[in-house]
Every structure is written in C-alpha cells, then in structure tokens.
Design an enzyme around this catalytic site. Structure first.
Site, mmCIF file in Angstrom:
data_model
loop_
_atom_site.group_PDB
_atom_site.id
_atom_site.type_symbol
_atom_site.label_atom_id
_atom_site.label_comp_id
_atom_site.label_asym_id
_atom_site.label_seq_id
_atom_site.Cartn_x
_atom_site.Cartn_y
_atom_site.Cartn_z
ATOM 1 N N LYS A 1 0.582 -1.465 0.205
ATOM 2 C CA LYS A 1 -0.011 -0.203 -0.071
ATOM 3 C C LYS A 1 1.072 1.471 -0.059
ATOM 4 C CE LYS A 1 -4.236 -1.379 0.473
ATOM 5 N NZ LYS A 1 -5.773 -1.349 -0.108
ATOM 6 N N LYS B 1 -9.250 -3.562 -5.576
ATOM 7 C CA LYS B 1 -10.193 -2.674 -6.104
ATOM 8 C C LYS B 1 -9.987 -2.209 -6.615
ATOM 9 C CE LYS B 1 -13.075 -4.250 -2.420
ATOM 10 N NZ LYS B 1 -12.930 -3.506 -0.956
ATOM 11 N N LYS C 1 -2.894 -9.483 -7.704
ATOM 12 C CA LYS C 1 -4.245 -10.033 -7.151
ATOM 13 C C LYS C 1 -4.731 -8.658 -7.636
ATOM 14 C CE LYS C 1 -4.972 -8.069 -2.908
ATOM 15 N NZ LYS C 1 -6.436 -7.454 -1.671
HETATM 16 N N1 AQP Z 1 -7.895 -10.757 -5.828
HETATM 17 C C1 AQP Z 1 -8.132 -11.817 -4.260
HETATM 18 N N2 AQP Z 1 -8.519 -12.799 -4.425
HETATM 19 C C2 AQP Z 1 -8.779 -13.859 -3.513
HETATM 20 N N3 AQP Z 1 -9.506 -13.476 -2.723
HETATM 21 C C3 AQP Z 1 -9.539 -11.574 -2.271
HETATM 22 N N4 AQP Z 1 -9.881 -10.660 -1.787
HETATM 23 C C4 AQP Z 1 -9.312 -9.508 -1.853
HETATM 24 N N5 AQP Z 1 -8.751 -9.712 -2.504
HETATM 25 C C5 AQP Z 1 -9.173 -11.296 -3.252
HETATM 26 C C6 AQP Z 1 -10.560 -11.050 -0.062
HETATM 27 O O1 AQP Z 1 -11.490 -10.433 -0.181
HETATM 28 C C7 AQP Z 1 -11.981 -9.963 1.246
HETATM 29 C C8 AQP Z 1 -12.771 -8.128 1.364
HETATM 30 O O2 AQP Z 1 -11.154 -7.740 0.948
HETATM 31 P P1 AQP Z 1 -11.455 -6.272 0.918
HETATM 32 O O3 AQP Z 1 -12.140 -5.545 -0.560
HETATM 33 O O4 AQP Z 1 -11.617 -5.538 2.542
HETATM 34 O O5 AQP Z 1 -9.484 -6.515 0.957
HETATM 35 P P2 AQP Z 1 -9.278 -5.951 -0.372
HETATM 36 O O6 AQP Z 1 -8.065 -6.718 -0.019
HETATM 37 O O7 AQP Z 1 -8.270 -4.452 0.224
HETATM 38 O O8 AQP Z 1 -9.627 -6.024 -1.851
HETATM 39 P P3 AQP Z 1 -9.631 -5.338 -2.811
HETATM 40 O O9 AQP Z 1 -10.152 -5.827 -3.320
HETATM 41 O O10 AQP Z 1 -7.624 -5.940 -2.530
HETATM 42 O O11 AQP Z 1 -8.746 -3.717 -2.516
HETATM 43 P P4 AQP Z 1 -7.658 -3.200 -2.488
HETATM 44 O O12 AQP Z 1 -7.603 -2.578 -3.863
HETATM 45 O O13 AQP Z 1 -8.244 -1.981 -1.083
HETATM 46 O O14 AQP Z 1 -6.675 -4.054 -1.877
HETATM 47 C C9 AQP Z 1 -11.115 -10.442 2.035
HETATM 48 O O15 AQP Z 1 -11.205 -11.735 2.540
HETATM 49 C C10 AQP Z 1 -10.296 -10.519 1.096
HETATM 50 O O16 AQP Z 1 -9.046 -11.278 1.818
#
Ligand code: AQP
Length: 328
Positions: A115, A199, A196
C-alpha cells in the site's frame, strides 16, 4: 453447545470483484447456509478510511456493499450484518492492543508495504495500524473461524499472536482464530497475472455487477500466455491458470475435467465460454443488487439492526477486557 463464531469484513471501497467473491463471499454464504456457525459479516468502513475518499461517496459505498452482501446471499435473519464504525468497542479494543503489538510485526506486513508503495501521496498511520484494528474486529466476538482470501493470512497470524500475548499476561480472554480459505484464495488481475485482483486497480478487475458485454470485452482483452493450449500450469501459463481457476471456482469442476473440456479450444473460445459462465452466474446478483439499491432506507435499517445485535456482544467483551487489565 453454542455454535462456533465466524466473522469476516469487507471494505466499502468500490464494487465487489470476482476475487472478493471466489476468495471470500462465496464462502461466507456457504458457511452461513450450513447452519453450523454464529456468523458476523461487517462493512469495514473504519479500515476504508486509510484510502482517499469523499464523504458523500463513502455513504453510498457503505449502502452499496450492504446491497452486495444481500444480493450475493447473506441473510440478516441468519447472520449479523453490521457496520464497524457503529460499534465503538472495536476502536477501544484496538487502543488496548496497540501497546502489546511490536512495531516490527507491523513493519513487515506485506499489505502495508504494497500500500505505501502504491499510494505514496497518502502514507498514513491507519495503514500501519490496520492489522491491529483487524485483530480487534476478530477477537471481540470470540471468533474461531475467519473466512478470507490468502492476502489476509499475515494479519490473521498477528491476531493469533495478540490473543496469545494478552491471554498469557491477563488470563484467558480471547480465542485464537483460524483462517478458512476457499480453493481459490487468490484471484489475479486480468491485466497482470502476477498481481492480485484488487479494487484499487480497477482495470484488472471483473466486477460482479459488470454487464455481460463488459464481462465479454474484459475477458477478450485479458492477458494470455504464449502457446495456444488450455492447460493448467501456474508457473509457465499464469494467465490461463488464473482464468481456469475462475472457471473452476464457479463450477466446482476439477482442473483435469476443464483441460479435457477445452482440449481443442483456442484461447479465444475458452475466454468466450468463461464470459458466458460469469455473465449467467451473476445475472441474478445483478438484478437483486439493482432492486436493493433502489431502497436505501431498508438497507440502512438492516445495517442498524445488525449493528445493535453485534454491539451487545462487543459491549460485554470490552467490559471484560477492561476489568482484566484493571481499568474498571
Ligand atoms: N484477488 C483476490 N483473490 C481472493 N480474495 C480476495 N480478497 C480481496 N482480493 C482478493 C478477499 O476479499 C475480502 C474482502 O477484501 P477487502 O475489500 O476488504 O480487502 P482488500 O484485500 O483490500 O480488497 P481489494 O479488492 O484487494 O482492495 P484494495 O485495492 O484496497 O487492496 C477479503 O477476505 C480478501 O482477502
């Protein structure tokens, strides 16, 4: 005997993508519907403040994620669906856990390092302390199981460490939680199979409410590997392996069955099949989400009542914690 407690949260930072679904939400629904657990699912709005945001948009994102939860199959009659910030005990418990959290443990967190590399203009203390608040979210409810993608494993390990440290100093208070993974714990970006799906990198995401046309266009332009065979090989063919994992994550098919099914298909045929599968799998979701979003008052009522339910448990726990450490 009381059923084991299960909790997981999602940040209201944008639309859910297929990584969120296959890594976490699909499991939330199956675990909820098994009837074997006391389930808590929450909108991690405090965590989401660590990224740039707009106040009006944040309110909308909270309700949108509530609609996503319901449209995917979470049911407020079976699970407590709540908003993290409505429960002040989460922040209080985080404050109590900070002094037993070694800085070194936080400094080595991969998500923190990623991050701060990606949002250089906003490196804030919230990002650094994120895993401690997450430990508080989990430990608060006597949680045994946490269904998450594997990007959360390090954070979960810290929650276990903090539970152990607190218990050994102040007496048995917290349960050490275990993670639960799906067979697809990490879905990769459509644009870069070494990163990965995230979002914050929307260009690589397949969103659950994308239209069939968008799904088809995104999959057509998804990167592929050299060669032309549809074969699962995560080292030599990471892009095709990622698409095959998506396919298997939805259908539950074995890889060998998929390799056979697409033996004579080109990359483009396979991508078309996957696009049709994804579009039809989420047709009902798209419809439900649209109708839920048209009634924001009902969404707010659901969040409020789930939060009241969770708050009763949290208030009791924070009182116990404060007594244990001699604050009251
Ligand atoms: N690519 C992924 N594959 C499998 N699981 C995933 N998760 C996130 N990305 C993947 C799981 O989704 C749940 C919710 O995630 P979140 O929105 O709270 O957190 P995050 O990891 O920050 O989601 P993003 O989409 O990856 O957003 P950013 O861009 O902010 O990093 C969690 O259980 C996570 O493990």
């Amino acid at each position: 005997m009381a059923k084991p407690v299960l909790i997981s949260g999602v940040q209201p930072t944008g639309r859910l993508h297929i990584g969120n679904y296959l890594g976490a939400l699909k499991n939330f629904v199956e675990l909820q519907d098994s009837g074997k657990y006391q389930c808590y699912f929450f909108i991690a709005d405090l965590h989401s403040l660590t990224e740039e945001f707009d106040q009006k948009e944040k309110q909308r994102q909270i309700l949108e994620l509530t609609a996503d939860f319901l449209a995917v199959g979470l049911d407020p009659k079976k699970s407590a669906i709540f908003q993290q910030s409505r429960i002040s005990a989460h922040s209080e418990l985080a404050s109590i856990l900070y002094p037993i959290t070694p800085m070194g443990e936080l400094e080595r967190m991969t998500q923190y390092k990623d991050k701060i590399a990606n949002q250089k203009e906003n490196i804030n203390a919230g990002l650094f302390n994120y895993p401690v608040l997450m430990a508080a979210d989990i430990l608060m409810y006597g949680t045994q199981f946490v269904p998450v993608g594997d990007d959360q494993d390090q954070h979960l390990e810290l929650a276990r460490t903090l539970a152990r440290k607190f218990n050994s100093r102040f007496g048995k208070t917290f349960v050490e939680p275990k993670g639960l993974h799906t067979p697809t714990p990490r879905v990769m970006s459509l644009k870069n199979p070494t990163k990965k799906m995230s979002k914050s990198q929307p260009e690589g995401c397949l969103f659950l409410d994308d239209s069939p046309e968008d799904i088809s266009a995104k999959l057509k332009s998804a990167v592929t590997d050299s060669g032309s065979e549809i074969k699962y090989d995560s080292d030599k063919k990471p892009a095709i392996a990622n698409l095959l994992e998506m396919y298997a994550g939805i259908t539950g098919d074995e890889m060998s069955k998929l390799e056979k099914k697409f033996k004579n298909s080109s990359y483009s045929d396979f991508k078309n099949s996957l696009a049709e599968l994804v579009a039809s799998r989420f047709a009902d979701f798209r419809k439900k989400k649209k109708s839920l979003m048209a009634d924001p008052v009902s969404l707010t009522v659901i969040l409020k009542s789930g939060s009241e339910r969770a708050n009763k448990v949290a208030e009791k726990k924070i009182k116990e914690v404060k007594e244990k450490i001699g604050l009251i």
